[in-house]
Design a protein around this motif. Structure first.
Motif, PDB file in Angstrom:
ATOM      1  N   LYS A   1      -2.711 -10.838  -2.117  1.00 36.14           N
ATOM      2  CA  LYS A   1      -1.385 -10.326  -2.698  1.00 36.14           C
ATOM      3  C   LYS A   1      -0.514 -11.559  -2.976  1.00 36.14           C
ATOM      4  O   LYS A   1      -0.481 -12.261  -1.977  1.00 36.14           O
ATOM      5  CB  LYS A   1      -0.535  -9.216  -1.970  1.00 36.14           C
ATOM      6  CG  LYS A   1      -0.633  -8.031  -2.164  1.00 36.14           C
ATOM      7  CD  LYS A   1      -0.082  -7.104  -1.400  1.00 36.14           C
ATOM      8  CE  LYS A   1      -0.942  -6.841  -0.105  1.00 36.14           C
ATOM      9  NZ  LYS A   1      -1.116  -5.124  -0.182  1.00 36.14           N
ATOM     10  N   VAL A  13       5.461  -2.632 -11.441  1.00 37.80           N
ATOM     11  CA  VAL A  13       4.164  -2.828 -10.898  1.00 37.80           C
ATOM     12  C   VAL A  13       3.019  -2.705 -11.959  1.00 37.80           C
ATOM     13  O   VAL A  13       3.516  -1.732 -12.927  1.00 37.80           O
ATOM     14  CB  VAL A  13       3.896  -1.788  -9.692  1.00 37.80           C
ATOM     15  CG1 VAL A  13       4.833  -2.310  -8.361  1.00 37.80           C
ATOM     16  CG2 VAL A  13       4.447  -0.628 -10.077  1.00 37.80           C
ATOM     17  N   ASP A  20       0.077  -1.294 -11.148  1.00 40.68           N
ATOM     18  CA  ASP A  20      -0.383   0.022 -10.810  1.00 40.68           C
ATOM     19  C   ASP A  20       0.434   1.168 -10.422  1.00 40.68           C
ATOM     20  O   ASP A  20       1.196   0.791  -9.291  1.00 40.68           O
ATOM     21  CB  ASP A  20      -1.303  -0.404  -9.424  1.00 40.68           C
ATOM     22  CG  ASP A  20      -1.830   1.039  -8.924  1.00 40.68           C
ATOM     23  OD1 ASP A  20      -3.124   0.793  -8.159  1.00 40.68           O
ATOM     24  OD2 ASP A  20      -1.405   2.044  -9.078  1.00 40.68           O
ATOM     25  N   THR A  44       0.761   3.574  -8.724  1.00 41.63           N
ATOM     26  CA  THR A  44       0.700   4.129  -7.474  1.00 41.63           C
ATOM     27  C   THR A  44       1.140   3.204  -6.358  1.00 41.63           C
ATOM     28  O   THR A  44       1.298   3.580  -5.126  1.00 41.63           O
ATOM     29  CB  THR A  44      -0.570   4.601  -6.899  1.00 41.63           C
ATOM     30  OG1 THR A  44      -1.384   3.088  -6.748  1.00 41.63           O
ATOM     31  CG2 THR A  44      -1.419   5.440  -8.007  1.00 41.63           C
ATOM     32  N   LYS A  45       1.649   2.064  -6.910  1.00 36.41           N
ATOM     33  CA  LYS A  45       1.961   1.042  -5.809  1.00 36.41           C
ATOM     34  C   LYS A  45       3.478   0.785  -6.082  1.00 36.41           C
ATOM     35  O   LYS A  45       4.263   1.160  -7.058  1.00 36.41           O
ATOM     36  CB  LYS A  45       1.215  -0.318  -6.062  1.00 36.41           C
ATOM     37  CG  LYS A  45      -0.163   0.021  -5.812  1.00 36.41           C
ATOM     38  CD  LYS A  45      -1.065  -1.381  -5.437  1.00 36.41           C
ATOM     39  CE  LYS A  45      -2.400  -0.982  -5.277  1.00 36.41           C
ATOM     40  NZ  LYS A  45      -3.231  -2.235  -4.774  1.00 36.41           N
ATOM     41  N   ASN A  89       6.603  -2.836  -5.074  1.00 41.12           N
ATOM     42  CA  ASN A  89       6.680  -4.289  -4.631  1.00 41.12           C
ATOM     43  C   ASN A  89       7.615  -4.178  -3.325  1.00 41.12           C
ATOM     44  O   ASN A  89       8.583  -3.129  -3.273  1.00 41.12           O
ATOM     45  CB  ASN A  89       7.164  -4.942  -5.715  1.00 41.12           C
ATOM     46  CG  ASN A  89       6.079  -5.083  -6.980  1.00 41.12           C
ATOM     47  OD1 ASN A  89       5.086  -5.265  -6.929  1.00 41.12           O
ATOM     48  ND2 ASN A  89       6.663  -5.323  -8.050  1.00 41.12           N
ATOM     49  N   ASP A  92      -1.400  -1.207   1.958  1.00 40.69           N
ATOM     50  CA  ASP A  92      -2.447  -1.279   0.650  1.00 40.69           C
ATOM     51  C   ASP A  92      -1.487  -0.756  -0.632  1.00 40.69           C
ATOM     52  O   ASP A  92      -1.801  -1.045  -1.721  1.00 40.69           O
ATOM     53  CB  ASP A  92      -3.414  -0.119   0.714  1.00 40.69           C
ATOM     54  CG  ASP A  92      -4.575  -0.596   1.535  1.00 40.69           C
ATOM     55  OD1 ASP A  92      -5.214   0.297   1.957  1.00 40.69           O
ATOM     56  OD2 ASP A  92      -4.598  -1.851   1.739  1.00 40.69           O
ATOM     57  N   HIS A  93      -0.356  -0.011  -0.381  1.00 35.69           N
ATOM     58  CA  HIS A  93       0.373   0.368  -1.470  1.00 35.69           C
ATOM     59  C   HIS A  93       1.453  -0.642  -1.827  1.00 35.69           C
ATOM     60  O   HIS A  93       2.359  -0.481  -2.912  1.00 35.69           O
ATOM     61  CB  HIS A  93       1.084   1.706  -0.978  1.00 35.69           C
ATOM     62  CG  HIS A  93       2.280   1.446   0.035  1.00 35.69           C
ATOM     63  ND1 HIS A  93       1.823   1.177   1.599  1.00 35.69           N
ATOM     64  CD2 HIS A  93       3.742   1.466  -0.005  1.00 35.69           C
ATOM     65  CE1 HIS A  93       2.930   1.071   1.975  1.00 35.69           C
ATOM     66  NE2 HIS A  93       4.049   1.171   1.413  1.00 35.69           N
ATOM     67  N   ILE A  94       1.535  -1.951  -1.357  1.00 27.26           N
ATOM     68  CA  ILE A  94       2.295  -3.005  -1.558  1.00 27.26           C
ATOM     69  C   ILE A  94       1.522  -3.984  -2.669  1.00 27.26           C
ATOM     70  O   ILE A  94       0.557  -4.164  -2.475  1.00 27.26           O
ATOM     71  CB  ILE A  94       2.667  -3.760  -0.325  1.00 27.26           C
ATOM     72  CG1 ILE A  94       3.456  -2.827   0.353  1.00 27.26           C
ATOM     73  CG2 ILE A  94       3.498  -5.111  -0.994  1.00 27.26           C
ATOM     74  CD1 ILE A  94       4.803  -2.393  -0.127  1.00 27.26           C
ATOM     75  N   GLU A  95       2.174  -3.966  -3.900  1.00 26.74           N
ATOM     76  CA  GLU A  95       1.502  -4.709  -5.069  1.00 26.74           C
ATOM     77  C   GLU A  95       1.794  -6.248  -4.922  1.00 26.74           C
ATOM     78  O   GLU A  95       0.985  -7.177  -4.784  1.00 26.74           O
ATOM     79  CB  GLU A  95       1.699  -4.370  -6.401  1.00 26.74           C
ATOM     80  CG  GLU A  95       1.067  -5.017  -7.529  1.00 26.74           C
ATOM     81  CD  GLU A  95       1.088  -3.996  -8.862  1.00 26.74           C
ATOM     82  OE1 GLU A  95       0.420  -3.171  -9.022  1.00 26.74           O
ATOM     83  OE2 GLU A  95       1.909  -4.703  -9.926  1.00 26.74           O
TER      84      GLU A  95
END
Ligand code: NDP
Ligand code: 14Q
Length: 197
Positions: free
Chosen positions: A1, A40, A42, A44-45, A47, A105-108
């Protein structure tokens, strides 16, 4: 990331603050900051925005936590005794915060949003690879009072400016406006992108 510093700095001194707040009020620049840190690819994510306690306190209460972003505050205060604000997480170490965020995982994307202490201590770690610097010049020779600065020498020795196309591909399809230079009040500025040499 990717971990990026995002900052607005007055050239040539790379000044960034005065008396605990920003030395300027630049509406379009604030919009750029909000869009870049919120966008973002994605859906589903989300920042993360990482900031020092003083920067947190300099954001007007009605505007914090910064919406649609995971807000992280860095402080040396005793976290067990801190009355915590809703929707914000706290860390005592910048590196620990960045490493923990890398694992979520949910952080872009991870953005370090200030201030000087946090910028200047994180930039010398290899964890930070991108600088999004809004380079500001004052069009007249007005004196701008400042008391906090970026580590200009470290930046110029260890990072190099990339092209507008590289900036565009980093931030995704966001309209940067046709002209390179934006003029607001006594200031003119450009959005720049640096990566480690
Ligand atoms: N131009 C721009 O783009 C921006 C400018 N700014 C400006 O920067 C200035 C604020 O910068 P600054 O005064 O440096 O304050 P910071 O926002 O960097 O916050 C400093 C605080 O962060 C905590 N801290 C700092 N380093 C560490 C560490 N290594 N470990 C744990 N906690 C740490 C401490 O909190 P504690 O005291 O709670 O222990 C410290 O007092 C303001 O003028 C602000 O407007 C801010 C953001 C963007
Ligand atoms: C927006 C300024 C900025 N630009 C860039 N390029 N990088 C940055 N890291 C920042 C920043 C910042 C933190 C900050 C400091 C601050 O000091 C007074 C105020 C804000 C702020 C954040 C959101 C706001 C707002 C102010 O008013 C309306 O909504 C936000």
């Amino acid at each position: 990331k990717p971990v990026s510093i995002i900052v607005a700095a007055l050239l040539p001194s790379f000044g960034i603050g005065s008396k605990g707040t920003l030395p300027w009020k630049l509406r379009k620049e604030m919009k750029y900051f909000r869009n870049v840190t919120s966008k973002v690819s994605d859906p589903t994510k989300i920042n993360a925005v990482v900031m020092g306690r003083k920067t947190w306190e300099s954001i007007p209460e009605k505007f914090r936590p910064l919406p649609n972003r995971y807000n992280v505050i860095i402080t040396r205060q005793d976290l067990t005794k801190l009355e915590k604000e809703v929707g914000v997480s706290y860390e005592n170490e910048i590196n620990d915060a960045l490493i923990k965020l890398q694992k979520l995982d949910h952080i872009e994307k991870i953005f370090i949003i200030g201030g000087a202490e946090i910028y200047n201590s994180s930039i010398i770690t290899q964890l930070v690879n991108n600088l999004l610097i809004t380079e500001i010049k004052h069009s007249k020779n007005v004196e701008v009072e400042m008391d906090t600065y970026l580590n200009k020498e470290y930046i110029l020795n260890n990072f190099e400016k990339r092209t507008k196309d590289e900036l565009q591909s980093f931030i995704g399809d966001m309209d940067l406006g046709e002209t390179e230079t934006i003029v607001e009040g006594d200031f003119e500025y450009q959005y720049e992108f640096y990566t480690r040499k």
